[in-house]
Design a protein around this motif. Structure first.
Motif, PDB file in Angstrom:
ATOM      1  N   GLU A  68      -4.367  21.247   1.626  1.00  0.00           N
ATOM      2  CA  GLU A  68      -4.150  22.074   2.630  1.00  0.00           C
ATOM      3  C   GLU A  68      -4.844  21.957   3.914  1.00  0.00           C
ATOM      4  N   ASN A  69      -4.619  22.329   5.116  1.00  0.00           N
ATOM      5  CA  ASN A  69      -4.906  22.003   6.299  1.00  0.00           C
ATOM      6  C   ASN A  69      -5.574  20.607   6.391  1.00  0.00           C
ATOM      7  N   ALA A  70      -4.659  19.630   6.022  1.00  0.00           N
ATOM      8  CA  ALA A  70      -5.234  18.011   6.029  1.00  0.00           C
ATOM      9  C   ALA A  70      -4.132  17.519   6.681  1.00  0.00           C
ATOM     10  N   THR A  71      -4.458  16.259   7.223  1.00  0.00           N
ATOM     11  CA  THR A  71      -3.696  15.358   7.939  1.00  0.00           C
ATOM     12  C   THR A  71      -3.995  13.989   7.500  1.00  0.00           C
ATOM     13  N   ASN A  72      -3.032  13.049   7.355  1.00  0.00           N
ATOM     14  CA  ASN A  72      -3.050  11.700   6.958  1.00  0.00           C
ATOM     15  C   ASN A  72      -3.033  10.703   8.061  1.00  0.00           C
ATOM     16  N   VAL A  73      -3.868   9.782   7.877  1.00  0.00           N
ATOM     17  CA  VAL A  73      -3.920   8.753   8.812  1.00  0.00           C
ATOM     18  C   VAL A  73      -3.681   7.340   8.052  1.00  0.00           C
ATOM     19  N   GLN A  74      -2.370   6.656   8.310  1.00  0.00           N
ATOM     20  CA  GLN A  74      -2.276   5.371   7.894  1.00  0.00           C
ATOM     21  C   GLN A  74      -2.881   4.228   8.561  1.00  0.00           C
ATOM     22  N   VAL A  75      -3.650   3.501   7.956  1.00  0.00           N
ATOM     23  CA  VAL A  75      -4.362   2.329   8.104  1.00  0.00           C
ATOM     24  C   VAL A  75      -3.791   1.064   7.404  1.00  0.00           C
ATOM     25  N   ILE A  76      -3.114   0.284   8.510  1.00  0.00           N
ATOM     26  CA  ILE A  76      -2.003  -0.762   7.706  1.00  0.00           C
ATOM     27  C   ILE A  76      -2.857  -2.113   7.960  1.00  0.00           C
ATOM     28  N   SER A  77      -2.927  -2.905   7.020  1.00  0.00           N
ATOM     29  CA  SER A  77      -3.380  -4.118   7.299  1.00  0.00           C
ATOM     30  C   SER A  77      -2.300  -5.279   7.238  1.00  0.00           C
ATOM     31  N   ARG A  78      -2.665  -6.177   8.343  1.00  0.00           N
ATOM     32  CA  ARG A  78      -1.411  -7.178   8.445  1.00  0.00           C
ATOM     33  C   ARG A  78      -2.145  -8.735   8.233  1.00  0.00           C
ATOM     34  N   ASP A  79      -1.646  -9.321   7.655  1.00  0.00           N
ATOM     35  CA  ASP A  79      -2.142 -11.017   7.778  1.00  0.00           C
ATOM     36  C   ASP A  79      -1.282 -11.724   6.987  1.00  0.00           C
ATOM     37  N   ASP A  80      -1.433 -12.889   6.918  1.00  0.00           N
ATOM     38  CA  ASP A  80      -0.519 -13.867   6.265  1.00  0.00           C
ATOM     39  C   ASP A  80      -0.388 -13.419   4.535  1.00  0.00           C
ATOM     40  N   ASN A  81      -1.530 -13.105   4.174  1.00  0.00           N
ATOM     41  CA  ASN A  81      -1.593 -12.383   2.852  1.00  0.00           C
ATOM     42  C   ASN A  81      -2.768 -11.600   2.554  1.00  0.00           C
ATOM     43  N   VAL A  82      -2.247 -10.218   2.565  1.00  0.00           N
ATOM     44  CA  VAL A  82      -3.253  -9.189   2.573  1.00  0.00           C
ATOM     45  C   VAL A  82      -3.805  -8.817   1.120  1.00  0.00           C
ATOM     46  N   ALA A 300       4.587  -2.184   1.202  1.00  0.00           N
ATOM     47  CA  ALA A 300       5.955  -2.202   2.053  1.00  0.00           C
ATOM     48  C   ALA A 300       7.090  -2.258   1.042  1.00  0.00           C
ATOM     49  N   THR A 301       8.037  -1.580   1.478  1.00  0.00           N
ATOM     50  CA  THR A 301       9.425  -1.693   0.744  1.00  0.00           C
ATOM     51  C   THR A 301       9.807  -3.098   0.327  1.00  0.00           C
ATOM     52  N   ARG A 313      -0.015  -4.174   3.981  1.00  0.00           N
ATOM     53  CA  ARG A 313      -0.175  -2.960   2.926  1.00  0.00           C
ATOM     54  C   ARG A 313      -0.814  -1.888   3.474  1.00  0.00           C
ATOM     55  N   MET A 314      -1.139  -0.779   2.921  1.00  0.00           N
ATOM     56  CA  MET A 314      -1.555   0.244   3.638  1.00  0.00           C
ATOM     57  C   MET A 314      -2.677   1.016   3.006  1.00  0.00           C
ATOM     58  N   THR A 315      -3.597   1.688   3.781  1.00  0.00           N
ATOM     59  CA  THR A 315      -4.533   2.599   3.214  1.00  0.00           C
ATOM     60  C   THR A 315      -4.410   3.856   3.944  1.00  0.00           C
ATOM     61  N   SER A 316      -4.552   4.873   3.102  1.00  0.00           N
ATOM     62  CA  SER A 316      -4.466   6.209   3.649  1.00  0.00           C
ATOM     63  C   SER A 316      -5.803   6.967   3.588  1.00  0.00           C
ATOM     64  N   HIS A 643       8.663  -0.214   7.428  1.00  0.00           N
ATOM     65  CA  HIS A 643       7.771  -0.868   6.390  1.00  0.00           C
ATOM     66  C   HIS A 643       7.404   0.333   5.316  1.00  0.00           C
ATOM     67  N   PHE A 644       7.290   1.445   5.747  1.00  0.00           N
ATOM     68  CA  PHE A 644       6.543   2.372   4.974  1.00  0.00           C
ATOM     69  C   PHE A 644       7.197   3.825   5.237  1.00  0.00           C
TER      70      PHE A 644
END
Length: 1016
Positions: A68-82, A300-301, A313-316, A643-644
């Motif tokens: 409750e009363n929270a919000t999400n931030v998506q931190v997405i890592s991008r590289d040749d192989n994460v 990612a899908t 890939r993603m970190t929330s 992707h997400f």
């Protein structure tokens, strides 16, 4: 003396009083400017629809998997192989830096604030090690119990075969007891004191039970058939359970805990994995076999479950939006501390670029970009609009004082407008960036018409009279009196019709559009006051001051006196004289095409409409105060959608009524299948759709809890996977077993007799981020209709969620376009008909005046279709704006034509005077307005760019319609419905008759009837 004459005379006779009163009023109203707040939240555009109300009930009666009363931030890592060890370690170290930043860390929720693939893999490694150690300890405890049972048998054999008083017996017995102690000591190495005590008790019980079993075996040939022996064996099994899993209960529970180990332990766990162990852990974590597929949701899908290769890939991160201490100022519905922390997170991620690329996407980042784009847009288009107006006024006025007065008047209008917003408590949002440009372009029209009529009057008198005979009509005050009396009625009519156009937006269910209509109307009224009283009074004072010192202030009006502009402006009157029918036919054909295009214009209300693209390269050369910043959110949004699953990209079905009815549950099951097959449903990397509902929740809880699993299957008497009896009791047990999960999909109330009643259920369906709101709404509504089929009113189903509420806004926008168009046309027609009738003209002249505006509406809508521009929160007002602005040009032409027709008595001379005199003023005002709106094309906000382009085209069409189309209509009106005047062609040639009230007297001009000349 008429009322306009009396008002004009009073104003010019008391100019200093007018100046003092209006300057004080400007200061008073302007005091509200500091009170203007800003709001960039898209939620403000939502209307009070049934779908929005259903969403509010969901938010009030159900819990969310998000805190409750929270919000999400998506931190997405991008590289040749994460998914390499180095990449995951880099992300964990990045998390340490996030934690070390106090501004970011202070916003994170307490329970699992950061979760990424790197955490899941590291925790899996830790849990595997812990499980291996725990299983080894448990095996040691079990071996100790086995050894205990074996030693007890030896002890019983010793007791059976030896005398307790025998020294040898005593020695053997002591050795056995020592072995018992050694077993306990060896098995409990590393255990706590309490755990050791528990194990010792288990050993004692095992010895006692085995002693009893030995006695039965010694007395019975088939002890397994002995009930007492079997009971003792069952008891021994329980002792084994207590002496192994029971002793390690807390440790096994810790393995199942969601609590994350410290980051440094996670880093250490990953570092200790060799390559083979690391790949095995990756495959285990991301295989997609887990019941909740949690880790897969962070991929990612396009990810292939179990693969050790991925480029994204993603970190929330979960942040608390509660204000810290004093209530924080809200920025677009997001706390300013959240915005600031996400910006710091973005900067921190940028500094990690040498390790791997990070994309930070969250509501705070979006809010910041929307807010900055509003500010940057104003910083660019404001000065450009003002510069363009100054240049245009220089061309039209060719006089520094008049230009300065115009600019001062614009500033006063803006002060009145924004001061009103402050006093009225109206927040500044994305739409209001257009207001300054709108008022700059429109308010200057009033000055141009007043100043040009004033110049015409002074120029006319200087030509027709000697200075001795000029009287007061030729001096500054006299000319201004005549100018205000002559153009004042038209200005009031223009103001009224423009206000009608803007106020027609009050029918819109969208709050900001209603507020935009009110504020714009106030601004137009302020323009009438400022340029109809304040600026004319100032001009009279300055001109008299300068002329008293020998400086001649007489200037030629733009468009008069011959020249290329005058000839260009006579194109409409020439066509009206020669081919009026052809003009009308061509206009009707063009308008028919525009009307068809109008039916094809799309409607759009998407977040992308308010997100700026990276500014073009030329903006880098702007001065520091005008140079915009960088913008990435729009591209980032497209990447995330591709992707997400983005936060907020969920449709929801709210089922209300007897949701504990087995038939309702069966309908929900069918709806779940339909939702999974929907073309808009978000598909996880496992190929499964992301659907949450009471059945899926019960299935997940049943897989984790044996007791609920038994109840769940017992309630399913026909084995179709859907409980068909005791549903209410099953819901009760679900809440007892996992209240958090149950409350996400079921709403219960106190039944009053000690039991609970279930009044609502919901389905949460993840949808593709790039799925259109219209497609999502259509499919979800079909599914909702399927739930209601055959319910006999026992339950209802409503499709809702952010995509559907956004589609409702799109529909509201379209309705606003149609309703405001109809209301504006009817209201303006009624106003003009009455106004012309009251001023002694035919009411039919009101229809003629409005027709070119109606034509220009079809032209502009057809243009929107041709260039692919949709209706949005700004362009959706274009129909009422076209009428409100366009009718001003038509009114000025019709009013001037009517006046000149009465004074000159000849159609062609009256028309020529109109299009060169008033037409010249219209050309100047159109140029400034088009330029003012045209600079919006340089805005950073896409919606503003579209609004500027389409409004500039609107003004252009309205001007062309008034000086090209309207003259032909006026000629036809005069021929069949107008007064008895001359159609003598000689009035179309020769010098332009004197303008204003200096034309040929009507009595002298009536040298023929209205049938004199054929007009061709």
């Amino acid at each position: 003396m008429s009322l306009p004459d009396r008002l004009a005379d009073a104003l010019t006779a008391h100019t200093r009083v007018v100046l003092v009163v209006l300057l004080l009023a400007t200061a008073l109203v302007g005091a509200g400017m500091p009170m203007v707040d800003d709001d960039s939240s898209l939620d403000q555009f939502e209307s009070d629809s049934a779908e929005a109300q259903a969403l509010e009930r969901i938010e009030g009666n159900f819990t969310s998997d998000q805190q409750e009363n929270a919000t999400n931030v998506q931190v997405i890592s991008r590289d040749d192989n994460v998914l390499t060890k180095e990449s995951l370690l880099s992300s964990l170290e990045f998390q340490q830096e996030i934690r070390a930043n106090e501004s970011i860390n202070s916003t994170l929720v307490e329970d699992q604030p950061i979760t990424g693939v790197e955490n899941v893999v590291a925790i899996t490694a830790i849990r595997n090690d812990q499980a291996a150690d725990l299983n080894q300890t448990r095996a040691g405890l079990e071996d100790g119990l086995n050894e205990t049972v074996g030693l007890q048998r030896q002890y019983e054999q010793l007791n059976e075969s030896s005398d307790e008083s025998d020294p040898e017996y005593q020695q053997q017995a002591a050795e056995l007891e020592a072995q018992f102690d050694a077993v306990v000591e060896n098995a409990t190495v590393g255990l706590t004191e309490n755990q050791t005590a528990e194990y010792e008790e288990a050993v004692r019980q095992a010895r006692q039970i085995e002693s009893q079993r030995y006695e039965i075996r010694s007395q019975t040939e088939s002890p397994e058939e002995n009930p007492e022996y079997q009971q003792l064996s069952d008891q021994l099994e329980g002792v084994y359970q207590a002496g192994t899993f029971g002793v390690l209960e807390d440790e096994y529970a810790a393995l199942e805990s969601d609590e994350q180990p410290p980051i440094d332990e996670q880093i250490e766990a990953l570092e200790n994995l060799d390559d083979e162990e690391f790949e095995r852990t990756i495959e285990e974590t991301l295989s997609g076999d887990a019941d909740d597929n949690f880790a897969i949701a962070l991929m990612a899908t396009s990810y292939d479950p179990g693969s050790t290769q991925a480029d994204v890939r993603m970190t929330s991160l979960t942040q608390s939006s509660d204000s810290d201490g004093a209530e924080a100022e809200a920025m677009g519905g997001v706390d300013d501390r959240i915005v600031e922390s996400q910006l710091q997170l973005h900067d921190l991620a940028e500094s990690q670029g040498h390790e791997q690329e990070y994309l930070v996407f969250g509501s705070g980042v979006i809010t910041d970009e929307i807010d900055r784009s509003m500010g940057d847009s104003l910083a660019i288009v404001g000065p450009l609009a003002l510069l363009f107006v100054v240049v245009a006024l220089f061309v039209a006025y060719r006089d520094l004082l008049d230009i300065v007065l115009g600019v001062v008047g614009i500033a006063a209008v803006l002060v009145w407008t924004f001061g009103f917003m402050g006093w009225a408590g109206i927040a500044f949002n994305q739409m209001f960036v257009a207001v300054p440009v709108l008022l700059i372009g429109l308010s200057i029209d009033y000055a141009i018409h007043v100043f040009m009529r004033h110049r015409e009057q002074r120029e006319t008198r200087s030509r027709s009279e000697t200075q001795a005979d000029a009287g007061t009509a030729g001096d500054v005050r006299g000319s201004m009196t005549v100018a205000l009396a002559g153009v004042g009625v038209a200005l009031v009519w223009v103001t009224a019709t423009t206000v009608i156009g803007f106020l027609s937006n009050l029918v819109s269910p969208i709050g900001p559009i209603r507020e935009f209509g009110i504020v714009s109307s106030v601004g137009i009224v302020a323009a009438l006051i400022v340029f109809g009283a304040l600026i004319p009074a100032a001009k009279v004072e300055f001109d008299e001051f300068l002329e008293a010192r020998g400086i001649d202030r007489r200037k030629r009006a733009f468009g008069t006196g011959g020249g290329r502009f005058s000839e260009l402006l006579t194109v409409g009157s020439t066509a009206a004289r020669k081919v009026p029918i052809l003009v009308l036919v061509l206009v009707l054909v063009l308008s028919a095409g525009g009307a068809y295009g109008a039916t094809q214009v799309d409607t759009s209300f998407e977040e992308e409409d308010f997100l700026a693209e990276d500014p073009p390269a030329w903006t880098e050369n702007l001065p520091g105060g005008m140079s915009p910043g960088e913008y990435h959110a729009k591209n980032d949004l497209e990447f995330v959608n591709q992707h997400f699953q983005r936060e907020g990209s969920q449709a929801q079905l709210l089922v209300e009524g007897e949701v504990d009815d087995p038939d309702a549950l069966a309908q929900i099951d069918a709806a779940r299948d339909d939702a999974a097959e929907s073309s808009v449903a978000y598909e996880l990397a496992t190929g499964e759709e992301d659907v949450q509902d009471p059945l899926s929740t019960m299935e997940r809880v049943a897989a984790q809890n044996e007791s609920f699993n038994e109840s769940f299957h017992a309630a399913d008497t026909d084995d179709d996977g859907v409980p068909d009896e005791n549903v209410s009791a099953l819901y009760d047990q679900l809440f007892e077993t996992d209240e958090e999960a149950a409350s996400q999909v079921l709403s219960r109330t106190d039944g009053g007799d000690g039991g609970d009643e279930y009044d609502a259920a919901r389905l949460v369906i993840g949808v593709e981020g790039d799925a259109s709101a219209a497609d999502t709404t259509d499919e979800m509504r079909d599914i909702a209709d399927g739930i209601e089929d055959g319910s006999d009113g026992r339950w209802t189903a409503t499709a809702t969620g952010d995509p559907i509420v956004s589609h409702i806004v799109e529909q509201d926008l379209l309705n606003t376009v149609l309703e405001s168009l109809l209301i504006t046309l009817v209201a303006v027609f009624a106003f003009l008909a009455v106004a012309y009738w009251l001023t002694g003209n035919s009411a039919s002249l009101g229809i003629v005046t409005l027709l070119p505006v109606a034509f220009s509406v079809s032209w502009i809508l057809g243009t929107m279709y041709l260039i692919g521009m949709p209706f949005n929160v700004l362009t959706g007002m274009i129909t009422s704006l076209t009428i409100g602005l366009g009718v001003a040009y038509s009114i000025h032409i019709s009013a001037r034509y009517s006046l000149e027709l009465e004074r000159q008595g000849n159609v062609w001379s009256a028309l020529r005077t109109t299009v060169t005199g008033t037409g010249g003023a219209l050309l100047g005002s159109a140029a400034t307005t088009v330029g003012g709106f045209g600079v919006l094309a340089f805005a950073i906000l896409p919606a503003l760019q579209q609004f500027g382009i389409i409004t500039a085209l609107t003004i252009t069409y309205a001007f062309l319609a008034s000086v090209v189309v309207l003259p032909a209509l006026l000629v036809l009106w005069t021929r069949y419905f107008g007064p008895e005047v001359s159609f003598d062609p000689s009035g179309a040639s020769g010098p332009t008759p004197a303008a204003s009230d200096g034309g040929t007297p009507a009595s002298a001009a009536h040298d023929g009837s209205k049938n004199d000349g054929d007009g061709e």
